[in-house]
Write an enzyme that holds these catalytic residues in place. Structure first.
Site, PDB file in Angstrom:
ATOM      1  CB  SER A 193      -0.964  -0.048   1.177  1.00  0.00           C
ATOM      2  OG  SER A 193      -1.914   0.980   1.068  1.00  0.00           O
ATOM      3  CG  ASP A 206      -2.604   4.053  -1.787  1.00  0.00           C
ATOM      4  OD1 ASP A 206      -3.405   3.964  -2.741  1.00  0.00           O
ATOM      5  OD2 ASP A 206      -2.634   3.283  -0.821  1.00  0.00           O
ATOM      6  CG  ASP A 242      -2.809  -0.405  -2.571  1.00  0.00           C
ATOM      7  OD1 ASP A 242      -2.572   0.726  -2.120  1.00  0.00           O
ATOM      8  OD2 ASP A 242      -3.512  -1.232  -1.970  1.00  0.00           O
ATOM      9  CG  ASP A 302      -6.216   1.152  -1.083  1.00  0.00           C
ATOM     10  OD1 ASP A 302      -5.290   1.977  -1.216  1.00  0.00           O
ATOM     11  OD2 ASP A 302      -6.229   0.280  -0.197  1.00  0.00           O
TER      12      ASP A 302
HETATM   13 MG    MG Z   1      -3.443   1.494  -0.359  1.00  0.00          MG
END
Ligand code: MG
Length: 450
Positions: free
Chosen positions: A97, A241, A243, A245
């Site tokens: 993340s 970020d 990834d 999300d």
């Molecule tokens: Mg993330």
């Protein structure tokens, strides 16, 4: 040497120190033993350590008879949706993340594409400890296939939302700067934004996993994006970020809106289209809560952590929810934080509003959150929190996550860290000065209790 961080939703560590192929393979084998046999979806962000970790994940899964469906480099919400669609017994996302580049991690998903609950996550951890893996013989070793449509599926689902008017957004020809921090968003967001008719200025959109700035999309890490928005006179800037999300917004004036306002704007928009309860984690801004109340719907708070919010949203059939750190969850798509969903909702609400994003933000309740910490040394955080609660026993205190002292149009949350000998303090109020004051009062009180 950093320690391996083990939680119910997976493991996280520094590659070459605690996160080794042996550790990764054991977790994958434990996960497959518990959830399998059947197809497990595997996807990753762009970290350079991703392929090494992925090979260990695949070996672990196949060794216990699970077949792997490899979706390649994808945002976390894309892997979650692919798990729901083509997985049979779950999914594994290889991403740390917003952690810096030396980290990597496994995030474990149920067959519904949700993060594991504490109960299931603990069973995986117990299996790792006992090493009681269901290794199979050659005739039952899991298969391997790739699935190339995960991003197209995700994009299609978002573009089909009934409350999006794509031609209306396309007419605006928004100039957008998007900062993907060279993470997984780079393989999806520039093309996705062009579908909305946007003129896209790509910033850090090379999916090579070399993060050009600290990857968490909080204001202090968005200076490059702010500068670029101003330099090209863009209408809006988006940052995600690694990834994808979490979504943060930079205004047409080149100022970060603050990640709390991504969710507040999304809630304000969605509740204008459909009604239903809203679920927020305990640390999310009052801006989101006030907006929901203005629309006359109930607000339920949960512990911090995507699974807590997602579970509660499913349970009470929430219309929308999320985490204030830029994590919008829209159940019409799936029960996971999703920056791609966030971008679509923001572009639609901006189009309907007709003004600038700065003006749109100004229509929402204005709050500021400050975050502080206190070093504890050898002191026991639980004893301190118990004394603090006694001192304030006559006041309204929410104990969903740590201690949250509720004030008129303000709150202070005090939590012990799980990983460091510190106490974290968050305070929210209607101005920076008021939030600082509130935090400072509690810091002084806590210091007197150490
Ligand atoms: Mg993330």
């Amino acid at each position: 040497m950093s320690k391996l961080m083990i939680s119910v939703s997976g493991i996280r560590g520094v590659v070459g120190e605690s996160l080794t192929p042996e550790v990764v393979m054991k977790y994958a084998a434990a996960f497959g033993t518990l959830m399998g046999p059947g197809k497990v979806v595997v996807g990753s962000d762009t970290r350079v350590t991703g392929p090494m970790v992925k090979h260990a994940v695949i070996a672990g899964l196949q060794s216990v008879g699970c077949s792997v469906v490899d979706v390649g480099i994808c945002p976390t919400p894309t892997v979650q949706m692919a798990t729901e669609k083509v997985g049979e017994c779950g999914g594994i996302i290889i991403t740390a993340s917003h952690n810096p580049v030396q980290w990597n991690a496994l995030k474990l998903l149920s067959r519904e594409g949700l993060f594991l609950t504490a109960e299931v996550g603990n069973r995986v951890n117990e299996l790792v400890a006992s090493q009681n893996f269901n290794y199979v013989g050659w005739e039952k070793i899991g298969k391997y296939e790739t699935y190339a449509h995960a991003i197209a599926d995700h994009e299609q689902a978002v573009l089909s939302l009934p409350y999006l008017n794509l031609p209306a957004i396309q007419k605006q020809h928004y100039k957008v700067v998007v900062d993907c921090v060279n993470g997984a968003g780079a393989v999806m967001l520039p093309a996705f934004l062009r579908k909305f008719g946007c003129e896209v200025v790509e910033l850090n959109c090379t999916p090579d996993g070399i993060f050009p700035h600290t990857p968490e999309p909080v204001p202090e890490n968005l200076t490059q994006l702010c500068d670029r928005v101003k330099a090209v006179s863009a209408d809006i800037g988006f940052a995600v970020d690694p990834d994808s999300d979490r979504l943060a917004i930079v205004s047409d004036a080149g100022a970060p809106l603050g990640e709390e306002y991504t969710l507040a704007l999304a809630i304000n928009f969605l509740l204008g289209k459909k009604s239903g309860p809203v679920v927020l984690n305990a640390s999310t801004s009052l801006a989101s809560e006030d907006v929901a109340k203005k629309h006359g719907v109930p607000v339920v708070r949960t512990k911090v952590g995507e699974i807590h919010v997602a579970q509660k949203m499913g349970e009470i059939k929430a219309a929308i929810g999320g985490e204030g750190n830029g994590g919008v969850i829209l159940p019409d798509i799936h029960l996971g934080r999703d920056a791609i969903v966030g971008i679509a909702l923001i572009l639609q609400t901006l189009t309907e509003f007709g003004g600038t994003i700065s003006e749109l933000k100004a229509t929402l309740p204005q709050y500021t959150i400050v975050k502080k910490k206190i070093e504890l040394g050898q002191a026991d955080p639980n004893q301190i929190l118990t004394k603090l609660l006694q001192n304030h026993r006559a006041e309204p205190v929410d104990q969903i996550d740590g201690l949250k002292f509720l004030k008129p149009q303000a709150w202070v949350q005090v939590r012990a860290s799980n990983t460091e000998p510190i106490i974290r303090i968050m305070a929210e109020a209607t101005s920076q000065a008021a939030a600082d004051d509130l935090a400072e009062k509690f810091i002084q009180e806590i210091k007197s209790l150490i």
